[in-house]
Design an enzyme around this catalytic site. Structure first.
Site, PDB file in Angstrom:
ATOM      1  N   GLN A 312     127.717  29.725  10.831  1.00  0.00           N
ATOM      2  CA  GLN A 312     126.708  28.736  10.468  1.00  0.00           C
ATOM      3  C   GLN A 312     127.216  27.758   9.421  1.00  0.00           C
ATOM      4  O   GLN A 312     126.836  26.589   9.427  1.00  0.00           O
ATOM      5  CB  GLN A 312     125.458  29.450   9.947  1.00  0.00           C
ATOM      6  CG  GLN A 312     124.176  28.673  10.148  1.00  0.00           C
ATOM      7  CD  GLN A 312     123.891  28.385  11.603  1.00  0.00           C
ATOM      8  OE1 GLN A 312     124.283  29.143  12.475  1.00  0.00           O
ATOM      9  NE2 GLN A 312     123.232  27.272  11.867  1.00  0.00           N
ATOM     10  N   GLU A 313     128.070  28.224   8.526  1.00  0.00           N
ATOM     11  CA  GLU A 313     128.554  27.373   7.448  1.00  0.00           C
ATOM     12  C   GLU A 313     129.598  26.362   7.930  1.00  0.00           C
ATOM     13  O   GLU A 313     129.521  25.180   7.606  1.00  0.00           O
ATOM     14  CB  GLU A 313     129.164  28.237   6.334  1.00  0.00           C
ATOM     15  CG  GLU A 313     128.154  29.019   5.500  1.00  0.00           C
ATOM     16  CD  GLU A 313     127.410  28.134   4.511  1.00  0.00           C
ATOM     17  OE1 GLU A 313     127.757  26.952   4.380  1.00  0.00           O
ATOM     18  OE2 GLU A 313     126.455  28.648   3.891  1.00  0.00           O
ATOM     19  N   SER A 314     130.594  26.836   8.661  1.00  0.00           N
ATOM     20  CA  SER A 314     131.747  25.983   8.979  1.00  0.00           C
ATOM     21  C   SER A 314     132.158  26.011  10.433  1.00  0.00           C
ATOM     22  O   SER A 314     133.072  25.289  10.821  1.00  0.00           O
ATOM     23  CB  SER A 314     132.949  26.398   8.125  1.00  0.00           C
ATOM     24  OG  SER A 314     133.375  27.714   8.487  1.00  0.00           O
ATOM     25  N   TYR A 420     118.651  27.865   8.484  1.00  0.00           N
ATOM     26  CA  TYR A 420     119.914  28.529   8.168  1.00  0.00           C
ATOM     27  C   TYR A 420     119.741  30.042   8.131  1.00  0.00           C
ATOM     28  O   TYR A 420     120.500  30.796   8.757  1.00  0.00           O
ATOM     29  CB  TYR A 420     120.417  28.015   6.819  1.00  0.00           C
ATOM     30  CG  TYR A 420     121.621  28.731   6.259  1.00  0.00           C
ATOM     31  CD1 TYR A 420     122.909  28.345   6.600  1.00  0.00           C
ATOM     32  CD2 TYR A 420     121.471  29.795   5.362  1.00  0.00           C
ATOM     33  CE1 TYR A 420     124.013  28.997   6.076  1.00  0.00           C
ATOM     34  CE2 TYR A 420     122.568  30.450   4.836  1.00  0.00           C
ATOM     35  CZ  TYR A 420     123.841  30.047   5.191  1.00  0.00           C
ATOM     36  OH  TYR A 420     124.929  30.696   4.674  1.00  0.00           O
TER      37      TYR A 420
END
Length: 438
Positions: A312-314, A420
């Site tokens: 999800q972050e990168s 998120y």
């Protein structure tokens, strides 16, 4: 003050420019936190320009501000008025959902139940339908003790949205729900599972354009791969999959993930078995797995939680730097990275070192462990803090009482953070289903 004075001096008109003038004034009053004057301006807009899109914008802004400030009755009023006056407009589905959800948070369960069912019927196929199904089922279960209808709603949710955040929660509720039979409620007839797309993992043998694309990748000419594959007459059926496979073969998992998402298949609304395993593995890679699992074990973390967060972050891009100046796989701010490094006895860590996967994983897992410890291993709270900061989470906890963690998650006022947290928790379950035998 000066801006408001200038806005009020704009010429009064009875056309859409007059509505715009009042909208600007209402926005300035909202910024100044003058709620009474803002309400009076919106009332004037309602009387003079009842069909103007600027009124819809003003109602939506006022509703969100009231929601954010925890003034739920005012938020419900604004959202309800928007839906009544603009039932098919851009903001109608989300406004209707927020009115429904805030009635639930106010414990107005009868009205919330009515609105949840209305959401399912009037906005069928919308992004809020899984939410409405779940929370309507919770009212059936917790408040009305109608376990049979709760089961119907949960099962519909699992059938049509099996791998959504709420589909996963519905499976958990079904596991403990008393089994009873009931006639299917009318709103459920509006919920249909998506058509299963034809996703092929078979690539043509000896296709000259596919072979040329592989050579281009070997020469690091990635920008020409897609163009070359598209020259093949049958590539509409397998081109994106082939492109993703090429990227994966060269260790570019993040490129493969980004490409396979372009198929636009409703992956999370499909049973796992309806999608070829190779697609799922491209969508949920296990890049840098040796370092990831070692660092996760060292910090007593579930490696699938770490992978879910990174996705999800990168999207597993080790070289990415966000607009907020967060670095690498786990998107660490340089200040956070240096703080974690000092805890590990590493001095003078540079920001560029956080673009090295091993360093980012080493310090990112320490940081994630700290967030989980801060919130007694409650992943929902820790993930919210990872995204929005500890101060925000403490404020949300102080501003309301929540029956359980899913209610807290749905109540997060930041859309980005709410999405998120739900996405990371969904990713964890997907990783476990694909790789963990669950």
């Amino acid at each position: 003050w000066l801006n408001q004075l200038m806005a009020e001096q704009l010429p009064e008109r009875n056309d859409d420019s007059g509505a715009l003038r009042l909208y600007v004034i209402a926005e300035l009053e909202r910024t100044a936190d003058d709620r009474d004057r803002e309400a009076a301006t919106i009332q004037q807009m309602t009387q003079r320009f009842p069909t103007s899109n600027w009124l819809q914008e003003a109602l939506y802004s006022a509703g969100y501000t009231a929601f954010f400030k925890h003034d739920f009755p005012a938020a419900i009023r604004y959202y309800t008025q928007l839906v009544q006056m603009f039932p098919t407009a851009q903001y109608a589905p989300s406004s209707h959902w927020r009115a429904a959800w805030l009635n639930y948070r106010q414990r107005n369960y009868a009205e919330a139940a009515r609105l949840f069912d209305e959401q399912i019927v009037h906005y069928a196929g919308g992004i809020e339908v899984p939410n409405a199904l779940y929370w309507r089922a919770r009212i059936f279960e917790d408040e009305e003790h109608n376990y049979a209808q709760a089961e119907n709603y949960y099962r519909t949710l699992v059938q049509c949205y099996p791998n959504y955040y709420y589909g996963i929660l519905a499976r958990q509720r079904l596991a403990v729900l008393p089994v009873q039979a009931a006639l299917v409620a009318m709103p459920l007839s509006y919920v249909k599972p998506p058509a299963t797309p034809a996703l092929s993992d078979a690539l043509p043998a000896d296709d000259e354009h596919l072979e040329k694309a592989k050579l281009l990748a070997n020469a690091a000419l990635n920008e020409y791969i897609a163009q070359e594959i598209q020259l093949s007459p049958g590539s509409a059926n397998w081109g994106l999959y082939a492109q993703a496979q090429i990227y994966e073969s060269f260790g570019e998992d993040y490129h493969a993930l980004q490409v396979i998402k372009k198929t636009a298949a409703p992956y999370f609304a499909l049973p796992v078995k309806a999608v070829p395993q190779s697609y799922w593995h491209l969508l949920f890679p296990r890049a840098y797995w040796a370092d990831l699992t070692a660092d996760a074990e060292r910090n007593h973390l579930d490696p699938y939680l770490v992978a879910a967060l990174i996705r999800q972050e990168s999207e597993f891009n080790p070289g990415i730097v966000s607009h907020a100046n967060a670095y690498g796989l786990m998107q660490l701010l340089p200040s956070v990275g240096k703080q974690m490094a000092r805890k590990q006895g590493v001095k003078n860590l540079s920001a560029s070192q956080l673009l090295q996967p091993d360093m980012n994983l080493r310090f990112g897992t320490v940081y994630l462990r700290g967030e989980l410890d801060r919130y007694s291993n409650q992943a929902e709270l820790a993930l919210a803090a990872y995204n929005a900061g500890d101060g925000a989470v403490r404020g949300w906890q102080a501003n309301g009482s929540y029956k359980d963690l899913p209610e807290f998650v749905e109540s997060i006022p930041y859309t980005e953070t709410r999405d998120y947290v739900q996405a990371v928790l969904r990713n964890v379950q997907m990783y476990k289903m694909l790789y963990g035998g669950k």
